[in-house]
Design a protein around this motif. Structure first.
Motif, PDB file in Angstrom:
ATOM      1  N   ILE A  23       0.853  -1.182   0.000  1.00 59.93           N
ATOM      2  CA  ILE A  23       0.000   0.000   0.000  1.00 59.93           C
ATOM      3  C   ILE A  23       0.892   1.235   0.000  1.00 59.93           C
ATOM      4  CG2 ILE A  23      -1.809   1.241   1.246  1.00 59.93           C
ATOM      5  CD1 ILE A  23      -2.342  -1.570   2.657  1.00 59.93           C
ATOM      6  N   PRO A  24       1.058   1.890  -1.166  1.00 62.12           N
ATOM      7  CA  PRO A  24       1.837   3.133  -1.170  1.00 62.12           C
ATOM      8  C   PRO A  24       1.008   4.236  -0.508  1.00 62.12           C
ATOM      9  CG  PRO A  24       1.191   2.500  -3.413  1.00 62.12           C
ATOM     10  CD  PRO A  24       0.627   1.487  -2.475  1.00 62.12           C
ATOM     11  N   VAL A  25       1.559   4.876   0.510  1.00 59.15           N
ATOM     12  CA  VAL A  25       0.761   5.837   1.267  1.00 59.15           C
ATOM     13  C   VAL A  25       0.690   7.221   0.627  1.00 59.15           C
ATOM     14  CG1 VAL A  25       1.059   4.652   3.468  1.00 59.15           C
ATOM     15  CG2 VAL A  25       2.636   6.468   2.838  1.00 59.15           C
ATOM     16  N   HIS A  26       1.575   7.507  -0.307  1.00 58.77           N
ATOM     17  CA  HIS A  26       1.495   8.825  -0.940  1.00 58.77           C
ATOM     18  C   HIS A  26       1.963   8.831  -2.387  1.00 58.77           C
ATOM     19  CE1 HIS A  26       5.823   9.489  -0.285  1.00 58.77           C
ATOM     20  NE2 HIS A  26       5.622   8.987   0.904  1.00 58.77           N
ATOM     21  N   GLY A  27       1.597   7.810  -3.119  1.00 61.73           N
ATOM     22  CA  GLY A  27       1.879   7.820  -4.543  1.00 61.73           C
ATOM     23  C   GLY A  27       2.694   6.642  -5.024  1.00 61.73           C
ATOM     24  N   PHE A  28       2.622   6.416  -6.324  1.00 66.18           N
ATOM     25  CA  PHE A  28       3.304   5.301  -6.965  1.00 66.18           C
ATOM     26  C   PHE A  28       4.382   5.849  -7.883  1.00 66.18           C
ATOM     27  CE2 PHE A  28       3.951   2.113 -10.216  1.00 66.18           C
ATOM     28  CZ  PHE A  28       3.967   0.939  -9.495  1.00 66.18           C
ATOM     29  N   GLY A  29       5.576   5.345  -7.749  1.00 66.91           N
ATOM     30  CA  GLY A  29       6.683   5.764  -8.596  1.00 66.91           C
ATOM     31  C   GLY A  29       7.659   4.615  -8.740  1.00 66.91           C
ATOM     32  N   LEU A  65       2.988  -1.037   4.227  1.00 64.67           N
ATOM     33  CA  LEU A  65       2.887   0.372   3.861  1.00 64.67           C
ATOM     34  C   LEU A  65       4.227   0.821   3.297  1.00 64.67           C
ATOM     35  CD1 LEU A  65       1.105   1.700   7.087  1.00 64.67           C
ATOM     36  CD2 LEU A  65       0.073   0.769   5.001  1.00 64.67           C
ATOM     37  N   LEU A  66       4.184   1.563   2.191  1.00 66.26           N
ATOM     38  CA  LEU A  66       5.400   2.074   1.561  1.00 66.26           C
ATOM     39  C   LEU A  66       5.381   3.593   1.631  1.00 66.26           C
ATOM     40  CD1 LEU A  66       5.260  -0.155  -1.628  1.00 66.26           C
ATOM     41  CD2 LEU A  66       6.618  -0.559   0.405  1.00 66.26           C
ATOM     42  N   ALA A  67       6.437   4.178   2.179  1.00 66.83           N
ATOM     43  CA  ALA A  67       6.496   5.630   2.317  1.00 66.83           C
ATOM     44  C   ALA A  67       7.926   6.110   2.165  1.00 66.83           C
ATOM     45  CB  ALA A  67       5.951   6.058   3.681  1.00 66.83           C
ATOM     46  N   GLU A  68       8.059   7.348   1.720  1.00 65.49           N
ATOM     47  CA  GLU A  68       9.376   7.979   1.657  1.00 65.49           C
ATOM     48  C   GLU A  68       9.753   8.483   3.038  1.00 65.49           C
ATOM     49  OE1 GLU A  68       9.206  10.989  -1.355  1.00 65.49           O
ATOM     50  OE2 GLU A  68       9.380   9.528  -2.963  1.00 65.49           O
ATOM     51  N   THR A  69      11.030   8.749   3.242  1.00 69.25           N
ATOM     52  CA  THR A  69      11.547   9.165   4.544  1.00 69.25           C
ATOM     53  C   THR A  69      11.422  10.664   4.768  1.00 69.25           C
ATOM     54  OG1 THR A  69      13.763   9.288   3.603  1.00 69.25           O
ATOM     55  CG2 THR A  69      13.161   7.239   4.742  1.00 69.25           C
ATOM     56  N   THR A  70      10.348  11.249   4.303  1.00 63.84           N
ATOM     57  CA  THR A  70      10.096  12.680   4.486  1.00 63.84           C
ATOM     58  C   THR A  70       9.093  12.872   5.623  1.00 63.84           C
ATOM     59  OG1 THR A  70       8.257  12.628   2.924  1.00 63.84           O
ATOM     60  CG2 THR A  70      10.449  13.129   2.021  1.00 63.84           C
ATOM     61  N   VAL A  71       8.967  14.087   6.095  1.00 66.37           N
ATOM     62  CA  VAL A  71       7.949  14.401   7.100  1.00 66.37           C
ATOM     63  C   VAL A  71       6.570  14.134   6.501  1.00 66.37           C
ATOM     64  CG1 VAL A  71       6.904  16.233   8.497  1.00 66.37           C
ATOM     65  CG2 VAL A  71       9.394  16.067   8.310  1.00 66.37           C
TER      66      VAL A  71
END
Length: 158
Positions: A23-29, A65-71
């Motif tokens: 589940i990408p939490v803020h977009g697919f790339g 869950l998949l997320a980048e290491t940003t705030v």
């Protein structure tokens, strides 16, 4: 999100069901696509796949869950977990968006959420992802292949 029984095997998959529901939490790339391919291995999408928006988590699959290491990424994870409900605790895979440590606020949010997660796995910044056309091409690089092995070991407890 809801969970229900879904047939997750395909002919020729030897009866092995979907193991990871991503589940990408803020977009697919490219980073999300590559992590999906890393976890799937050579299973052709029968071991790990990215769920479509609103798609239920297949019964028996571990939510990831998949997320980048940003705030922003950490905040998106926090908001999703607030609505998570009685589903199995998900894994969180943090994908580095830069060749530096995540900022303090992002680290703090992730640390605060660890009790709601099955585990946290980290994928380091992979500069090659900026220059490849697909995950298969990315996995041809030894650095990406090594990260894939480490990610699978981490999530499988080996």
């Amino acid at each position: 999100m809801i969970t229900h029984s879904v047939t997750t095997t395909s002919p020729g998959s030897n009866g092995v069901g979907l193991r990871y529901a991503l589940i990408p939490v803020h977009g697919f790339g490219i980073a999300v696509a590559t992590v999906a391919r890393m976890l799937d291995g050579d299973a052709g999408g029968t071991r790990a796949r990215v769920l479509a928006t609103g798609e239920p988590i297949p019964y028996g699959a571990q939510p990831v869950l998949l997320a980048e290491t940003t705030v922003y990424g950490a905040t998106c994870v926090e908001e999703l977990l607030l609505r998570w409900g009685p589903l199995p605790r998900p894994w969180l895979v943090l994908i580095a968006d830069a060749p530096a440590r995540p900022v303090a606020d992002a680290r703090y949010v992730v640390r605060a959420l660890e009790g709601r997660l099955a585990g946290v796995a980290r994928v380091p910044y992979l500069p090659v992802l900026r220059a490849v056309k697909d995950p298969e091409q990315a996995l041809e690089h030894k650095d990406v292949h090594a990260v894939a092995e480490k990610l699978r070991r981490t999530m499988e407890g080996k």
